[in-house]
Design an enzyme around this catalytic site. Structure first.
Site, PDB file in Angstrom:
ATOM      1  N   ARG A 185      -4.605   5.105  -8.020  1.00  0.00           N
ATOM      2  CA  ARG A 185      -4.148   6.450  -8.393  1.00  0.00           C
ATOM      3  C   ARG A 185      -4.317   6.690  -9.893  1.00  0.00           C
ATOM      4  NH1 ARG A 185       1.427   6.629  -7.535  1.00  0.00           N
ATOM      5  NH2 ARG A 185       1.472   4.407  -7.036  1.00  0.00           N
ATOM      6  N   LEU A 207       0.857  -1.174   0.000  1.00  0.00           N
ATOM      7  CA  LEU A 207       0.000   0.000   0.000  1.00  0.00           C
ATOM      8  C   LEU A 207       0.898   1.230   0.000  1.00  0.00           C
ATOM      9  CD1 LEU A 207      -2.775  -0.871   2.627  1.00  0.00           C
ATOM     10  CD2 LEU A 207      -3.148  -0.389   0.205  1.00  0.00           C
ATOM     11  N   ASP A 208       0.494   2.279  -0.708  1.00  0.00           N
ATOM     12  CA  ASP A 208       1.255   3.524  -0.700  1.00  0.00           C
ATOM     13  C   ASP A 208       1.330   4.082   0.717  1.00  0.00           C
ATOM     14  OD1 ASP A 208       1.506   3.410  -3.464  1.00  0.00           O
ATOM     15  OD2 ASP A 208      -0.307   4.589  -3.806  1.00  0.00           O
ATOM     16  N   PRO A 209       2.360   4.869   1.033  1.00  0.00           N
ATOM     17  CA  PRO A 209       2.444   5.493   2.367  1.00  0.00           C
ATOM     18  C   PRO A 209       1.183   6.275   2.732  1.00  0.00           C
ATOM     19  CG  PRO A 209       4.543   5.717   1.253  1.00  0.00           C
ATOM     20  CD  PRO A 209       3.581   5.123   0.241  1.00  0.00           C
TER      21      PRO A 209
END
Length: 305
Positions: free
Chosen positions: A181, A47-49
């Site tokens: 995104r 998962l992205d930050p």
């Protein structure tokens, strides 16, 4: 007071972490691994930050089955801000374009239609996909754009939740390899105003229930105030990682043969072929095997505990 670090131990299972915002998946993985004092650990899709939510962490022998979770469907809730594009397609990037927002709920709902079902998606440059052995995000940080091929993905469900201009909230049920995104960026282009992700939460991986997640803060509190073995109670069984596969129960004789790594011929009355999850005659999970077209059980990923 934190428990002093000790030699790693053999602990096996799947921990459903509610990932906190602002940390990379690998950083939080290492923290969880230390709290469990596990010899081996791995996550099942970064998962992205910026993102929060479900991050299954496989400990010990469960790491053998992490790929099944990596390949599974995911569900997200995402909030996008219309009117601004960023270089990373999320709020952590630099704004590269600003446009007026002249769309309403009806236009948004219509635009969503073209993103449902089987579609092609060009991965973002800010991703861990590799080009010539180097992650794309390393090229992106150097200002280099690499040509990427569009990849087939499936959006099983794309649900409109709320629009309070300029913020749009959606729920997405998607196949592996989907970049939320990029989905938001593409939607912004269709709407003609641009968009980027401001909030992203993973609600589900495979069939794991959201209620089974635990925050890192709660896990840390448990580790500081309870015996180490208490943490193990929050681990899900190994076979939950492969729950989507058909189940095959073996006889005592077959269990013994498979335990030696042997291929076993059997009467395939149910005509099950391909990958299956194997259980012994006493209902113990043994691992994953391949059922060949000539009705042979061929062990592939077996548990060794």
């Amino acid at each position: 007071m934190s428990r002093p670090r000790k030699k790693g131990r053999d602990v096996h299972g799947v921990f459903l972490l509610d990932k906190p915002q602002g940390m990379s998946s690998n950083d939080i993985l290492q923290k969880v691994k230390r709290l469990f004092q596990a010899n081996k650990a791995g996550h099942t899709g970064a998962l992205d930050p910026l993102a929060t939510g479900m991050l299954p962490i496989c400990l010990g022998e469960a790491t053998k089955f992490s790929q099944f979770l990596l390949d599974s469907d995911k569900r997200y809730q995402v909030t996008a801000k219309l009117g601004k594009r960023t270089d990373t397609s999320d709020a952590e990037g630099q704004v590269v374009e600003t446009r007026a927002v002249n769309v309403g709920e009806a236009e948004i709902i219509t635009a969503l239609e073209q993103f449902r079902g089987d579609i092609l998606q060009v991965p973002t440059m800010f991703s861990a996909l590799k080009h010539n052995g180097k992650p794309l995000y390393e090229y992106a940080r150097q200002g280099i754009t690499v040509e990427r091929e569009a990849r087939p993905i499936t959006i099983f469900e794309l649900r409109f939740i709320e629009y309070a201009a300029p913020y749009l909230t959606l729920e997405v049920h998607c196949s592996k390899g989907t970049y939320i995104r990029t989905l938001v960026d593409d939607l912004g282009e269709v709407l003609g105003c641009g968009a980027h992700v401001t909030v992203l939460r993973r609600l589900a991986v495979a069939n794991y229930p959201i209620e089974a997640m635990m925050s890192y803060a709660d896990l840390q509190n448990l580790s500081e105030n309870q015996p180490l073995e208490e943490l193990d109670k929050y681990l899900l069984p190994l076979d939950t990682a492969v729950e989507s596969l058909p189940k095959l129960n073996l006889t005592a004789e077959q269990t013994k043969a498979v335990g030696f790594g042997q291929r076993v011929k059997f009467e395939n009355n149910d005509q099950i072929y391909g990958q299956v999850r194997l259980f012994s005659h006493n209902m113990q999970f043994l691992g994953v095997a391949e059922i060949t077209t000539d009705n042979v059980i061929r062990p592939s990923r077996m548990v060794n505990i």
